[in-house]
Design a protein around this motif. Structure first.
Motif, PDB file in Angstrom:
ATOM      1  N   GLU A 150       0.843  -1.200   0.000  1.00  0.00           N
ATOM      2  CA  GLU A 150       0.000   0.000   0.000  1.00  0.00           C
ATOM      3  C   GLU A 150       0.872   1.242   0.000  1.00  0.00           C
ATOM      4  O   GLU A 150       0.639   2.183  -0.755  1.00  0.00           O
ATOM      5  N   TYR A 151       1.874   1.180   0.876  1.00  0.00           N
ATOM      6  CA  TYR A 151       2.798   2.313   0.979  1.00  0.00           C
ATOM      7  C   TYR A 151       3.531   2.524  -0.345  1.00  0.00           C
ATOM      8  O   TYR A 151       3.607   3.639  -0.862  1.00  0.00           O
ATOM      9  N   LEU A 152       4.046   1.413  -0.901  1.00  0.00           N
ATOM     10  CA  LEU A 152       4.780   1.524  -2.167  1.00  0.00           C
ATOM     11  C   LEU A 152       3.867   2.023  -3.279  1.00  0.00           C
ATOM     12  O   LEU A 152       4.254   2.858  -4.095  1.00  0.00           O
ATOM     13  N   CYS A 153       2.640   1.493  -3.315  1.00  0.00           N
ATOM     14  CA  CYS A 153       1.676   1.910  -4.340  1.00  0.00           C
ATOM     15  C   CYS A 153       1.440   3.420  -4.253  1.00  0.00           C
ATOM     16  O   CYS A 153       1.346   4.095  -5.276  1.00  0.00           O
ATOM     17  N   GLN A 154       1.320   3.901  -3.024  1.00  0.00           N
ATOM     18  CA  GLN A 154       1.089   5.326  -2.832  1.00  0.00           C
ATOM     19  C   GLN A 154       2.234   6.116  -3.464  1.00  0.00           C
ATOM     20  O   GLN A 154       2.022   7.109  -4.156  1.00  0.00           O
ATOM     21  N   GLN A 155       3.438   5.632  -3.215  1.00  0.00           N
ATOM     22  CA  GLN A 155       4.604   6.297  -3.788  1.00  0.00           C
ATOM     23  C   GLN A 155       4.570   6.257  -5.308  1.00  0.00           C
ATOM     24  O   GLN A 155       4.823   7.266  -5.970  1.00  0.00           O
ATOM     25  N   VAL A 156       4.229   5.065  -5.832  1.00  0.00           N
ATOM     26  CA  VAL A 156       4.133   4.928  -7.292  1.00  0.00           C
ATOM     27  C   VAL A 156       3.110   5.914  -7.825  1.00  0.00           C
ATOM     28  O   VAL A 156       3.350   6.633  -8.796  1.00  0.00           O
ATOM     29  N   ALA A 157       1.961   5.956  -7.152  1.00  0.00           N
ATOM     30  CA  ALA A 157       0.865   6.814  -7.601  1.00  0.00           C
ATOM     31  C   ALA A 157       1.310   8.280  -7.594  1.00  0.00           C
ATOM     32  O   ALA A 157       1.087   8.996  -8.581  1.00  0.00           O
ATOM     33  N   ASN A 158       1.950   8.699  -6.490  1.00  0.00           N
ATOM     34  CA  ASN A 158       2.367  10.105  -6.403  1.00  0.00           C
ATOM     35  C   ASN A 158       3.294  10.472  -7.541  1.00  0.00           C
ATOM     36  O   ASN A 158       3.114  11.474  -8.228  1.00  0.00           O
ATOM     37  N   LYS A 159       4.281   9.608  -7.721  1.00  0.00           N
ATOM     38  CA  LYS A 159       5.288   9.878  -8.754  1.00  0.00           C
ATOM     39  C   LYS A 159       4.636   9.871 -10.146  1.00  0.00           C
ATOM     40  O   LYS A 159       4.912  10.746 -10.972  1.00  0.00           O
ATOM     41  N   ALA A 160       3.742   8.914 -10.350  1.00  0.00           N
ATOM     42  CA  ALA A 160       3.110   8.781 -11.664  1.00  0.00           C
ATOM     43  C   ALA A 160       2.254   9.999 -11.981  1.00  0.00           C
ATOM     44  O   ALA A 160       2.264  10.501 -13.103  1.00  0.00           O
ATOM     45  N   GLU A 161       1.521  10.461 -10.966  1.00  0.00           N
ATOM     46  CA  GLU A 161       0.666  11.633 -11.202  1.00  0.00           C
ATOM     47  C   GLU A 161       1.510  12.847 -11.551  1.00  0.00           C
ATOM     48  O   GLU A 161       1.187  13.620 -12.445  1.00  0.00           O
ATOM     49  N   GLU A 162       2.587  12.981 -10.818  1.00  0.00           N
ATOM     50  CA  GLU A 162       3.524  14.068 -11.059  1.00  0.00           C
ATOM     51  C   GLU A 162       4.029  14.003 -12.503  1.00  0.00           C
ATOM     52  O   GLU A 162       4.003  14.993 -13.235  1.00  0.00           O
ATOM     53  N   ASN A 163       4.474  12.784 -12.896  1.00  0.00           N
ATOM     54  CA  ASN A 163       5.016  12.595 -14.246  1.00  0.00           C
ATOM     55  C   ASN A 163       3.982  12.877 -15.319  1.00  0.00           C
ATOM     56  O   ASN A 163       4.287  13.471 -16.351  1.00  0.00           O
ATOM     57  N   LEU A 164       2.740  12.467 -15.043  1.00  0.00           N
ATOM     58  CA  LEU A 164       1.689  12.664 -16.044  1.00  0.00           C
ATOM     59  C   LEU A 164       1.413  14.156 -16.214  1.00  0.00           C
ATOM     60  O   LEU A 164       1.250  14.644 -17.332  1.00  0.00           O
ATOM     61  N   LEU A 165       1.399  14.867 -15.081  1.00  0.00           N
ATOM     62  CA  LEU A 165       1.176  16.308 -15.152  1.00  0.00           C
ATOM     63  C   LEU A 165       2.275  16.980 -15.946  1.00  0.00           C
ATOM     64  O   LEU A 165       2.022  17.822 -16.803  1.00  0.00           O
ATOM     65  N   LEU A 166       3.492  16.570 -15.668  1.00  0.00           N
ATOM     66  CA  LEU A 166       4.642  17.121 -16.406  1.00  0.00           C
ATOM     67  C   LEU A 166       4.497  16.830 -17.897  1.00  0.00           C
ATOM     68  O   LEU A 166       4.733  17.696 -18.733  1.00  0.00           O
ATOM     69  N   ALA A 167       4.084  15.599 -18.185  1.00  0.00           N
ATOM     70  CA  ALA A 167       3.944  15.183 -19.584  1.00  0.00           C
ATOM     71  C   ALA A 167       2.912  16.043 -20.287  1.00  0.00           C
ATOM     72  O   ALA A 167       3.109  16.484 -21.425  1.00  0.00           O
ATOM     73  N   LEU A 168       1.802  16.258 -19.592  1.00  0.00           N
ATOM     74  CA  LEU A 168       0.720  17.023 -20.211  1.00  0.00           C
ATOM     75  C   LEU A 168       1.150  18.468 -20.441  1.00  0.00           C
ATOM     76  O   LEU A 168       0.640  19.144 -21.331  1.00  0.00           O
ATOM     77  N   GLY A 169       2.087  18.914 -19.632  1.00  0.00           N
ATOM     78  CA  GLY A 169       2.542  20.293 -19.783  1.00  0.00           C
ATOM     79  C   GLY A 169       3.724  20.445 -20.716  1.00  0.00           C
ATOM     80  O   GLY A 169       4.277  21.524 -20.863  1.00  0.00           O
TER      81      GLY A 169
ATOM     82  N   VAL B 116       6.728  11.491 -28.296  1.00  0.00           N
ATOM     83  CA  VAL B 116       6.656  10.188 -27.625  1.00  0.00           C
ATOM     84  C   VAL B 116       6.486  10.376 -26.121  1.00  0.00           C
ATOM     85  O   VAL B 116       6.880   9.529 -25.326  1.00  0.00           O
ATOM     86  N   ILE B 117       5.845  11.502 -25.743  1.00  0.00           N
ATOM     87  CA  ILE B 117       5.810  11.856 -24.329  1.00  0.00           C
ATOM     88  C   ILE B 117       5.019  10.840 -23.502  1.00  0.00           C
ATOM     89  O   ILE B 117       5.342  10.563 -22.353  1.00  0.00           O
ATOM     90  N   PHE B 118       3.975  10.257 -24.106  1.00  0.00           N
ATOM     91  CA  PHE B 118       3.187   9.277 -23.348  1.00  0.00           C
ATOM     92  C   PHE B 118       3.953   7.961 -23.202  1.00  0.00           C
ATOM     93  O   PHE B 118       3.891   7.324 -22.158  1.00  0.00           O
ATOM     94  N   ALA B 119       4.677   7.609 -24.222  1.00  0.00           N
ATOM     95  CA  ALA B 119       5.537   6.428 -24.112  1.00  0.00           C
ATOM     96  C   ALA B 119       6.586   6.660 -23.037  1.00  0.00           C
ATOM     97  O   ALA B 119       6.884   5.770 -22.224  1.00  0.00           O
ATOM     98  N   ASP B 120       7.118   7.894 -23.003  1.00  0.00           N
ATOM     99  CA  ASP B 120       8.112   8.222 -21.980  1.00  0.00           C
ATOM    100  C   ASP B 120       7.508   8.162 -20.586  1.00  0.00           C
ATOM    101  O   ASP B 120       8.145   7.697 -19.635  1.00  0.00           O
ATOM    102  N   THR B 121       6.253   8.650 -20.449  1.00  0.00           N
ATOM    103  CA  THR B 121       5.601   8.635 -19.145  1.00  0.00           C
ATOM    104  C   THR B 121       5.403   7.195 -18.677  1.00  0.00           C
ATOM    105  O   THR B 121       5.636   6.871 -17.505  1.00  0.00           O
ATOM    106  N   LEU B 122       4.968   6.341 -19.589  1.00  0.00           N
ATOM    107  CA  LEU B 122       4.832   4.921 -19.241  1.00  0.00           C
ATOM    108  C   LEU B 122       6.183   4.346 -18.831  1.00  0.00           C
ATOM    109  O   LEU B 122       6.292   3.611 -17.850  1.00  0.00           O
ATOM    110  N   THR B 123       7.202   4.716 -19.595  1.00  0.00           N
ATOM    111  CA  THR B 123       8.544   4.213 -19.289  1.00  0.00           C
ATOM    112  C   THR B 123       8.945   4.583 -17.873  1.00  0.00           C
ATOM    113  O   THR B 123       9.437   3.743 -17.111  1.00  0.00           O
ATOM    114  N   LEU B 124       8.691   5.861 -17.504  1.00  0.00           N
ATOM    115  CA  LEU B 124       9.043   6.316 -16.148  1.00  0.00           C
ATOM    116  C   LEU B 124       8.291   5.490 -15.105  1.00  0.00           C
ATOM    117  O   LEU B 124       8.857   5.096 -14.081  1.00  0.00           O
TER     118      LEU B 124
END
Lengths: 203, 781
Positions: free
Chosen positions: B233-252, B262-270
């Motif tokens: 749960e703790y790790l998932c939370q971390q994954v989620a936080n980082k992923a949301e951050e990355n997605l926001l960055l990607a969208l911007g 290839v920004i979405f491919a890069d986001t998935l990669t991250l």
């Protein structure tokens, strides 16, 4: 001459809705198994069985396709090189029967015009749950010019018959085509569109 | 008398067995009256006496040895008594020893038992002491907030034999221990609560050392599953936080960014890299504190979060790139086939590249977790039954195949294939319509372009690492090449090579040269609108070359793909059937090469019959107008002014020059081979229609030699064989007299193999005006 030890090679592709028992039919025929709790097929699966018909070795290359919508574009790419298509539905599932016209449209669009199509009603072991009567299916098959057969992969009913009858028909079609081709050599540009290969022209 | 004797013997025998006694009783003897009988009995008695005497003597002889033996026996007497005494003594000793041994071993057994019991007692005592130690230790540890120590005590307590606890309850201090046990159980519950609380506080604060500290305590309290799930749960939370951050960055991301396409491919990669890193870092802790075989549980939890994040990224991808809209447009374009509002294939290029990259990353990630879980199961299942192993394998396959990530990517790839197919077909069509032929090039641009496109599309599918997707694209390429593109070349060839008569041949050549010149000046010429005959000719030749190159390119493509796939498989991609599937699809692709080869042969045949034959035939027919029934004077005149063959050779040279420049060496060679066969057949026909004199035969022989010499220089094929019949005809036409043929025929033929039948030899002989038909008829061939 080819080193392969068969006289004919045919490609057979199984299609039909998800969960009608395509994989089980193939498994039953190629391995004599009925694996319970079979998961959904991913993409396409590929099995080979060589059978002997009147002393001739016939290699059947059987492509078992995923019925789920998201794999449709993968399975469609196999239609054109198929010598035969086995269109399968589940006799205990009205929905799978009602989707048949949609499948026929796909065949029309992607398969080559000389393909042999067989309609198969599977799961006749579930007789008490039957939702599609044999007569109705037979009538439908007749209007579409299809050969119709009811099978049970679980009880191994008609499975051998399905594939062996199909192999016999494919052999006789192949023979006719060879005759037709040797009688009149194709004009330039009118290559043989049939995809069958026998040992002589296979390399 | 005999009977009496024998009966008496029987009586005697029955009475005793002593051999020393006479067989005749006294009574029997006394009763005897006849002398003869008496004498006989007497004789016998004498013999008996002799016997008895010799026996006695023998016995007397034995006496000494018997006496010796007796003495020895007598001497042995006392010894035997001794032996008996010894034996009795020995027996007594043995039974004594036996009893002793039994006594000793039973004591040892008793000792063993006692020792075991002692050990058990010590163990129990230890356990009870441990229990007491635990009871005391837990309290102190809890007071000191030394949770590790407390957990270690609880762990010790949990691993104690339950009967020990029961036993210690039954002891004298039962009540005290009972109370202590309650305390211990209380402490266990308290510790569980505390650890859970502290863990959740630590996770909330993101205090990784604390999180890891309490994560290690869970398995000590027997809470493996809970520990893993809370930690996940703790790790998932971390994954989620980082992923949301990355997605926001990607969208911007700015559109001009290098990675924007290839920004979405890069986001998935991250996202995948993040999860992989987590697995990498925490796998050792899980292995050490939870034991092997637990990684699956951890990754199962992580995968749920991964799926959730992938779903978000792919959702945004679909939305931002208009993926579904583009797919819809493609479908509509495919259905309607109208030129208007067709989606431009170029528009699809970047999105297809991005999807391929996205799928490649997903496959890489799935392969990573598959490898990790598999090896973890392997360690954990080293002692497990086959069933357990299969069960684990099944749950792993299930996780990989049916996780949302897989399903999402399968769906995305499903659309991709349709769009890639459209891209390929449309771009190929465009290459065909934009076809040009650069001067000096044997093939036109579309062949290179089409294969570039096909390679690009298959290559992109290959880069996506999905075997099914790759197979589908190979299948589509086969279709495009076999149906669409082959049809284009077929149609070009079907227009045919314009037939030219002898009269307009000269003009044809010069204008073709002019066209070449003009195209040289322009740099290229258009093959689309075929207006003039010469352009049609060139178009036909270029098409022939195109067909040949296609056939070769397909084989090259197949080989390249085979190598590429071998590389892919060696990296561990693809299931067990992947190889067979790819092989089958590639075999279908390769068979298209043969179809192009067939088309080439058809085209060449067409060229030979429509372009070569109508020209060559009249040239050969001129032979008929040149008399070969000639005398010395004409022969000499022919010597000075060649009547036929030189012009024929020049004509052939001019005819073939056009093809030599316009066709690839292989095809040109094929064509000259067809042409030489044609010449041989046609020339034979005209020779059989002519008449010859001796010198005329010589003239023909000269002509044939020149022709063969010329043709040998223009082909790489051996043409002697094709002209064998004609040379034999020349030999016959050159004979001095009819019978001279016999010098070459039958047994005299030597190395020469006759290609002419006897009937044909007669027919040729008959062409000589000076040969008499009777002579020819008289020949025995």
């Amino acid at each position: 001459m080819s080193m392969e030890d068969y006289d004919f090679l045919f490609k057979i592709v199984l299609i039909g809705n998800a969960g009608v028992g395509k994989t089980c039919l193939v498994r039953r025929f190629t391995q004599g198994l009925f694996p319970p709790g079979q998961g959904a097929t991913i993409g396409v699966d590929f099995m080979i069985k060589t059978v002997e018909i009147k002393g001739e070795k016939v290699k059947l290359q059987i492509w078992d396709t995923a019925g789920q919508e998201r794999f449709r574009s993968i399975t469609q790419s196999y239609y054109r090189s198929a010598n035969a298509l086995i269109l399968t539905y589940d006799i205990s599932c009205e929905e799978s029967f009602r989707c048949l016209p949609e499948w026929l449209r796909e065949i029309e669009q992607y398969a080559n015009s000389k393909v042999i199509t067989v309609l198969v009603g599977n799961k006749i072991d579930l007789a008490e749950k039957r939702e599609v009567s044999q007569q109705r299916a037979e009538e439908f098959a007749e209007t579409q010019n299809m050969y119709y057969l009811e099978t049970s992969a679980k009880e191994s009913d008609n499975v051998e018959k399905l594939f062996l009858d199909l192999a016999r028909r494919l052999i006789s079609e192949a023979r006719q085509n060879t005759l037709a081709n040797s009688a009149a050599s194709p004009l330039p540009g009118e290559g043989k569109s049939i995809g069958y290969l026998n040992c002589c022209n296979f390399n | 008398m005999e009977a009496t004797v024998s009966s008496c013997k029987v009586v005697e025998g029955g009475g005793g067995s002593s051999r020393s006694r006479s067989q005749f009783s006294m009574q029997f003897i006394s009763n005897l009256t006849d002398l003869q009988e008496l004498e006989e009995v007497y004789g016998r008695l004498c013999a008996e006496q002799n016997d008895a005497e010799s026996q006695l003597e023998m016995l007397v002889n034995q006496q000494s040895s018997i006496e010796n033996k007796m003495t020895v026996l007598q001497r042995m007497g006392p010894n035997l008594q001794l032996i008996e005494g010894d034996a009795e003594q020995l027996s007594g000793m043995i039974s004594f020893t036996c009893n002793l041994a039994e006594n000793v071993s039973s004591k040892v057994r008793q000792l063993d038992l006692a020792k075991n019991r002692l050990y058990q007692a010590i163990q129990r005592a230890d356990d009870i002491l441990d229990l007491k130690f635990c009871m005391d230790g837990v309290q102190t540890a809890l007071k000191n907030e030394d949770y590790e120590q407390a957990a270690a005590h609880i762990h010790r307590y949990l691993s104690l034999d339950k009967s020990v606890i029961e036993l210690s309850r039954q002891g004298k201090e039962g009540s005290i221990i009972d109370a202590n046990l309650n305390l211990l159980q209380d402490a266990e519950q308290r510790l569980k609560v505390i650890v859970a609380e502290k863990f959740s506080v630590a996770t909330k604060e993101g205090d990784l050392p604390q999180v890891e500290r309490f994560f290690k305590i869970f398995p000590l309290l027997g809470l493996h599953e809970e520990g893993l799930s809370k930690f996940s749960e703790y790790l998932c939370q971390q994954v989620a936080n980082k992923a949301e951050e990355n997605l926001l960055l990607a969208l911007g991301t700015d559109l001009s960014d290098r990675r924007a396409a290839v920004i979405f491919a890069d986001t998935l990669t991250l996202l995948f890299e993040g999860i992989a890193r987590i697995v990498e870092t925490h796998q050792p802790i899980v292995e050490t504190f939870y034991g092997p075989g637990r990684l699956f549980t951890l990754i199962q939890h992580l995968q749920v979060e991964c799926d959730r994040q992938v779903d978000k990224v792919v959702d945004k991808f679909i939305q931002q790139r208009g993926y579904h809209r583009k797919f819809q447009q493609v479908q509509n374009s495919m259905m309607r086939m109208s030129a208007t509002d067709k989606i431009e294939p170029r528009e699809l290029d970047p999105i297809l590249a991005e999807v391929a990259l996205m799928n490649a990353r997903s496959e890489l990630y799935l392969r990573f977790i598959k490898r990790r879980i598999s090896s973890d199961f392997e360690v954990g299942d080293s002692m497990a039954s086959e069933e357990v192993r299969q069960e684990h394998q099944k749950s792993l396959d299930n996780l990989l195949n049916h996780c949302l990530l897989s399903r999402t990517m399968q769906e995305v790839i499903g659309y991709y294939i349709t769009m890639e197919e459209y891209f390929m077909r449309e771009t190929v069509n465009k290459a065909v319509t934009m076809d040009t032929c650069e001067k000096g090039q044997l093939t036109s641009s579309m062949v290179d372009d089409v294969f570039y496109i096909v390679k690009k599309c298959i290559g992109r599918a290959l880069s996506g690492s999905s075997i099914d997707c790759l197979c589908a694209m190979i299948n589509h390429s086969t279709t495009v090449l076999e149906s669409d593109f082959r049809e284009v070349l077929c149609n070009k060839l079907r227009m045919g090579f314009p037939a030219t008569t002898f009269q307009d041949f000269q003009r044809g050549v010069t204008s073709a040269v002019n066209i070449m010149h003009s195209s040289l000046q322009q740099g290229k010429f258009d093959t689309k609108g075929i207006e003039s005959m010469d352009e049609a000719k060139l178009s036909f030749l270029v098409s022939l070359n195109n067909v040949e190159v296609c056939s070769e390119n397909i084989m090259t493509l197949k080989k390249t793909l085979e190598n590429d796939c071998t590389k892919l498989f060696s990296q561990g991609f693809g299931g067990e059937q992947a190889h067979a599937k790819i092989d089958s699809c590639l075999t279908d692709l390769a068979s298209v090469s043969n179809k192009f080869r067939d088309l080439l042969q058809e085209g060449l045949g067409e060229l030979n019959t429509t372009a070569v034959k109508p020209q060559v035939k009249p040239w050969i027919n001129i032979f008929l107008s040149v008399s070969h029934n000639i005398e010395e004077e004409e022969f000499n005149d022919y010597e000075a002014n060649d009547p036929w063959v030189q012009q024929f050779i020049i004509n052939l040279e001019q005819l073939m020059a056009e093809f030599k420049t316009g066709l690839s060496p292989v095809i040109y060679d094929n064509l000259t081979s067809l042409m030489t066969s044609l010449i041989a057949i046609e020339l034979e026909k005209v020779v059989l229609k002519s008449t010859f004199s001796r010198l005329g035969g010589l003239q023909f022989d000269k002509e044939l030699r020149s022709l063969v010499a010329y043709l040998t220089t223009v082909t790489t094929w051996t043409i002697r064989d094709k002209f064998a019949r004609l040379s034999q005809m020349a030999t016959i036409l050159n004979l001095e007299r009819v019978t001279e043929i016999l010098d070459y025929w039958g047994p005299n033929s030597g190395p020469l193999t006759w290609r002419l039948t006897p009937a044909e030899v007669r027919q040729v002989l008959a062409l000589r005006m000076d040969f008499r038909s009777e002579d020819i008829k008289r020949l025995r061939l």
